[in-house]
Design a protein around this motif. Sequence first.
Motif, PDB file in Angstrom:
ATOM      1  N   SER A 332       0.859  -1.081  -0.087  1.00 46.68           N
ATOM      2  CA  SER A 332      -0.292   0.132  -0.040  1.00 46.68           C
ATOM      3  C   SER A 332       0.815   1.261   0.180  1.00 46.68           C
ATOM      4  O   SER A 332       2.064   1.316   0.325  1.00 46.68           O
ATOM      5  CB  SER A 332      -0.883   0.117   1.061  1.00 46.68           C
ATOM      6  N   LYS A 333       0.351   2.330  -0.397  1.00 51.05           N
ATOM      7  CA  LYS A 333       0.977   3.719  -0.300  1.00 51.05           C
ATOM      8  C   LYS A 333       1.494   4.073   1.202  1.00 51.05           C
ATOM      9  O   LYS A 333       2.584   4.569   1.304  1.00 51.05           O
ATOM     10  CB  LYS A 333      -0.052   4.643  -0.744  1.00 51.05           C
ATOM     11  N   GLN A 334       0.692   3.508   2.262  1.00 53.60           N
ATOM     12  CA  GLN A 334       1.152   3.712   3.559  1.00 53.60           C
ATOM     13  C   GLN A 334       2.252   2.856   3.682  1.00 53.60           C
ATOM     14  O   GLN A 334       3.344   3.157   4.396  1.00 53.60           O
ATOM     15  CB  GLN A 334      -0.054   3.442   4.694  1.00 53.60           C
ATOM     16  N   GLY A 335       2.321   1.594   3.101  1.00 51.39           N
ATOM     17  CA  GLY A 335       3.573   0.956   3.494  1.00 51.39           C
ATOM     18  C   GLY A 335       4.702   1.480   3.027  1.00 51.39           C
ATOM     19  O   GLY A 335       5.894   1.337   3.226  1.00 51.39           O
ATOM     20  N   ARG A 336       4.589   2.173   1.608  1.00 47.42           N
ATOM     21  CA  ARG A 336       5.710   2.564   0.922  1.00 47.42           C
ATOM     22  C   ARG A 336       6.359   3.788   1.856  1.00 47.42           C
ATOM     23  O   ARG A 336       7.546   4.186   1.757  1.00 47.42           O
ATOM     24  CB  ARG A 336       5.489   2.986  -0.429  1.00 47.42           C
ATOM     25  N   ILE A 337       5.359   4.820   2.455  1.00 49.40           N
ATOM     26  CA  ILE A 337       5.899   5.993   3.018  1.00 49.40           C
ATOM     27  C   ILE A 337       6.460   5.328   4.401  1.00 49.40           C
ATOM     28  O   ILE A 337       7.501   5.844   4.863  1.00 49.40           O
ATOM     29  CB  ILE A 337       4.514   6.656   3.384  1.00 49.40           C
ATOM     30  N   VAL A 338       6.009   4.190   5.115  1.00 47.47           N
ATOM     31  CA  VAL A 338       6.662   3.551   6.160  1.00 47.47           C
ATOM     32  C   VAL A 338       8.186   3.306   5.675  1.00 47.47           C
ATOM     33  O   VAL A 338       9.171   3.565   6.463  1.00 47.47           O
ATOM     34  CB  VAL A 338       6.157   2.558   6.759  1.00 47.47           C
ATOM     35  N   LEU A 339       8.216   2.548   4.802  1.00 47.02           N
ATOM     36  CA  LEU A 339       9.687   2.105   4.117  1.00 47.02           C
ATOM     37  C   LEU A 339      10.627   3.326   3.925  1.00 47.02           C
ATOM     38  O   LEU A 339      11.921   3.363   4.399  1.00 47.02           O
ATOM     39  CB  LEU A 339       9.417   1.445   2.900  1.00 47.02           C
ATOM     40  N   LEU A 340      10.016   4.270   3.411  1.00 47.97           N
ATOM     41  CA  LEU A 340      10.801   5.746   3.113  1.00 47.97           C
ATOM     42  C   LEU A 340      11.182   6.425   4.351  1.00 47.97           C
ATOM     43  O   LEU A 340      12.573   6.638   4.561  1.00 47.97           O
ATOM     44  CB  LEU A 340       9.943   6.571   2.203  1.00 47.97           C
ATOM     45  N   ALA A 341      10.308   6.337   5.546  1.00 44.98           N
ATOM     46  CA  ALA A 341      10.850   6.979   6.688  1.00 44.98           C
ATOM     47  C   ALA A 341      11.753   5.996   7.595  1.00 44.98           C
ATOM     48  O   ALA A 341      12.617   6.494   7.946  1.00 44.98           O
ATOM     49  CB  ALA A 341       9.514   7.055   7.590  1.00 44.98           C
ATOM     50  N   SER A 342      11.597   4.608   7.228  1.00 46.30           N
ATOM     51  CA  SER A 342      12.624   3.840   7.803  1.00 46.30           C
ATOM     52  C   SER A 342      13.971   3.998   7.163  1.00 46.30           C
ATOM     53  O   SER A 342      15.049   4.065   8.013  1.00 46.30           O
ATOM     54  CB  SER A 342      12.377   2.176   7.617  1.00 46.30           C
TER      55      SER A 342
END
Length: 366
Positions: A332-342
């Motif tokens: 999901s888009k939220q998962g990609r954002i979490v990966l970018l933040a990590s």
Amino acid sequence: MKHTLFDGGLSWFKVCCCMLLLWISVPSARAQVSVEATIDSLQLLIGEQTKVRLQVSMDANQKLRLPVVADTLVRGVEVLDVAKPDTQLLNDNKRWLISQEYTITSFDSALYYLPPFEVLVNDQSYRSEALALKVYSVPVDTLHPDQFLGPKGVQEVPLTWDDVAPLVYALLLMIILGGVSVFFVIRYRNNKPIIKIIRVEPKLPPHQLAMKKIEEIKADKMARANDPKKYYTELTEVIRMYIRERFGFNAMEMTSAEIIERLLQEDKESVKDLRTLFETADLVKFAKHAPLMNENDMNLVNAVDFINQTKVEEDPNAKKEPTEIKVEEKRSKQGRIVLLASIAVTGLAAVVALYVAVRHIIDLFF
């Protein structure tokens, strides 16, 4: 006349005794407070330190005000530190011994007169004794300068674990954080669907599930005796769910008459007792009918008989295995954002660890 002289002499004697007692009591009252000042060393070399100790002994119910000492006691004697007052309780907390220390030094050789300390006890002034301090200069033998040691050469200091431990920890942390950051980058670039395997346990057959819930209703004796509406609502709901699973039509959304009419097409023999159960339930829920206890038990038995007459037995030797369902989910888009933040957090932490390691290397070897 003699009697008058005797009385006058007696009165004069009383006055003298009172004056004597008053004269004795004043020093006694003043003697309850004592102020003492001492010094650890009367002689110092220039720059050395010593302590001056002020002690006040007084009754516990008296109020004390210690002297406010500035940067110097007298000209040439500097005050380096004023310690907090220390209080000792004496004579079952009836007396107090309050001490305060002053750390002093001097950088001029001379004989100094240290004036008395003045304290106030119940707004009455008391003074300690004066002190003296002799400060000597360091003798220098200018005729033999060779006796003084010259500057020493530069010596190599061996490295210890305490010196290199921060460097080692910083490098290890940098490697770990860097590896985690690379892992997150690979996961972010590899946008393949996430495959989840869901394990679904086999459901109980409809008749077993219905019998289990009927046993729970049967155990609730309070509902049968005090709340027949709740009792029949739960009982008919179990029957409706069983009918839906067993016969394949939605009995949950149908009236009692519609259910009976539909069941007559399936099995006429088993519907007779079930009709009585539904009629009693409708009377209880809509007409506030109060059934007897044996009537409640009979309807419970009717429900059990209906289930036993219409149930479909399964092969007892068939072993039911839980099924596994594979579900593919796109990230999901939220998962990609979490990966970018990590990636950002771990990368920044790795850079900070590298900076700490480089700074420590510079401090150790340069």
